[in-house]
Design an enzyme around this catalytic site. Structure first.
Site, PDB file in Angstrom:
ATOM      1  N   ASP A  67       0.229  -6.881   7.712  1.00 58.55           N
ATOM      2  CA  ASP A  67       1.112  -6.046   8.521  1.00 58.55           C
ATOM      3  C   ASP A  67       0.487  -5.748   9.873  1.00 58.55           C
ATOM      4  O   ASP A  67      -0.677  -6.070  10.129  1.00 58.55           O
ATOM      5  CB  ASP A  67       1.437  -4.739   7.786  1.00 58.55           C
ATOM      6  CG  ASP A  67       0.223  -4.168   7.045  1.00 58.55           C
ATOM      7  OD1 ASP A  67      -0.896  -4.237   7.579  1.00 58.55           O
ATOM      8  OD2 ASP A  67       0.403  -3.656   5.924  1.00 58.55           O
ATOM      9  N   ASP A 136       1.659   6.865  -1.843  1.00 62.42           N
ATOM     10  CA  ASP A 136       3.049   6.873  -2.299  1.00 62.42           C
ATOM     11  C   ASP A 136       3.431   5.568  -2.995  1.00 62.42           C
ATOM     12  O   ASP A 136       4.604   5.330  -3.271  1.00 62.42           O
ATOM     13  CB  ASP A 136       4.009   7.155  -1.139  1.00 62.42           C
ATOM     14  CG  ASP A 136       3.940   6.104  -0.032  1.00 62.42           C
ATOM     15  OD1 ASP A 136       3.154   5.134  -0.170  1.00 62.42           O
ATOM     16  OD2 ASP A 136       4.655   6.254   0.972  1.00 62.42           O
ATOM     17  N   HIS A 138       2.929   2.420  -1.787  1.00 66.74           N
ATOM     18  CA  HIS A 138       3.284   1.277  -0.945  1.00 66.74           C
ATOM     19  C   HIS A 138       2.176   0.225  -0.963  1.00 66.74           C
ATOM     20  O   HIS A 138       1.000   0.532  -1.131  1.00 66.74           O
ATOM     21  CB  HIS A 138       3.618   1.710   0.486  1.00 66.74           C
ATOM     22  CG  HIS A 138       2.455   2.151   1.314  1.00 66.74           C
ATOM     23  ND1 HIS A 138       2.236   3.475   1.658  1.00 66.74           N
ATOM     24  CD2 HIS A 138       1.439   1.456   1.890  1.00 66.74           C
ATOM     25  CE1 HIS A 138       1.151   3.564   2.413  1.00 66.74           C
ATOM     26  NE2 HIS A 138       0.647   2.352   2.560  1.00 66.74           N
ATOM     27  N   GLU A 143       7.324   0.791   2.170  1.00 62.38           N
ATOM     28  CA  GLU A 143       7.420   2.178   1.748  1.00 62.38           C
ATOM     29  C   GLU A 143       8.388   2.321   0.558  1.00 62.38           C
ATOM     30  O   GLU A 143       9.135   1.385   0.234  1.00 62.38           O
ATOM     31  CB  GLU A 143       7.894   3.037   2.918  1.00 62.38           C
ATOM     32  CG  GLU A 143       6.943   3.057   4.115  1.00 62.38           C
ATOM     33  CD  GLU A 143       5.717   3.938   3.908  1.00 62.38           C
ATOM     34  OE1 GLU A 143       5.277   4.117   2.758  1.00 62.38           O
ATOM     35  OE2 GLU A 143       5.186   4.456   4.919  1.00 62.38           O
TER      36      GLU A 143
END
Length: 260
Positions: A67, A136, A138, A143
């Site tokens: 990313d 979380d 990811h 996400e």
């Protein structure tokens, strides 16, 4: 999915490096998927040591980053291309031109995403993908509620992820809101996925990844559907696992010939 509970991040880095070294000894032209953040650093440190001391070579390798932030100027110290240069590329003998990252500064981001997908395909796909995991759940910057079939695309970061990443910037205000990330469907095409996590702050995400349902709310849970995933975690991140003793038993009794 193979779950390995280890003493800490240094041991996890060494075990991961064993798998990567075995891959490149057998296939020098292998394609390595590269993650950033704190979790993979012990892997890169160990690979650099083995390059310097044991002659582990990456001259024929290619690398693809997961990313990149959108909007950071070229050369910004926290762009992931620069992070990978500091932490990995310039510490081994890989050709910098063979280490690729999504173009978060492209005028046409949609086209840049499609080009990145094509570049991975032309390279023959990723042989081993290094992953971390967010608090979380990811992976990459996929996400919660990301499509489990998603491809490389633009994503908006949650405020939790921005807060988690603010430690790399001078303030939260400097953390971009948008990124370009490989999709979950893209990541799932890697031949071997190696995820590393440590610390109690990752325990809930690790629990959801390994023992929770496959659900978009925990994007990493899609890895349960992959045929070759290795999860390397420390004791703190393993505290919520119901089958922790079983994972310890299987690792302690694993045949030496099996490898990761």
């Amino acid at each position: 999915m193979e779950v390995v509970i280890l003493s800490g991040k240094e041991e996890a880095g060494a075990v991961a490096a064993d798998a990567i070294e075995a891959l490149f000894r057998a296939k020098p032209e292998a394609v390595l998927g590269l993650a950033t953040g704190s979790s993979p650093l012990p892997i890169y440190n160990e690979l650099a040591r083995r390059h310097d001391e044991l002659g582990l070579s990456f001259t024929q390798a290619q690398g693809f980053a997961l990313d990149e932030y959108v909007g950071l100027p070229v050369g910004h110290p926290e762009s992931y291309r620069e992070v990978l240069r500091r932490e990995f590329t310039e510490r081994v003998d890989i050709d910098p031109s063979r280490v690729h990252a999504p173009n978060g500064a492209a005028a046409d981001l949609v086209a840049a995403c499609a080009e990145y997908e094509e570049a991975i395909k032309l390279a023959g796909g990723v042989d081993l993908q290094i992953l971390g995991i967010g608090t979380d759940g990811h992976i990459g910057f996929n996400e919660p509620v990301s499509s489990l079939a998603s491809r490389t695309r633009i994503k908006t970061l949650t405020e939790q992820t921005r807060a988690d990443n603010a430690r790399f910037f001078n303030s939260l205000d400097e953390v971009p809101h948008h990124v370009v990330t490989q999709g979950l469907g893209t990541i799932m095409e890697a031949k071997h996925i190696l995820l590393i996590a440590n610390g109690g702050q990752k325990a809930a995400a690790v629990k959801a990844l390994i023992e929770g349902p496959v659900a978009a709310f925990c994007p990493a849970s899609v890895l349960q559907l992959h045929p070759h995933v290795t999860v390397l975690i420390d004791e703190e991140s393993a505290v919520q696992l119901e089958l922790a003793d079983y994972y310890r038993h299987t690792w302690a009794n694993k045949p030496h010939w099996q490898g990761l």
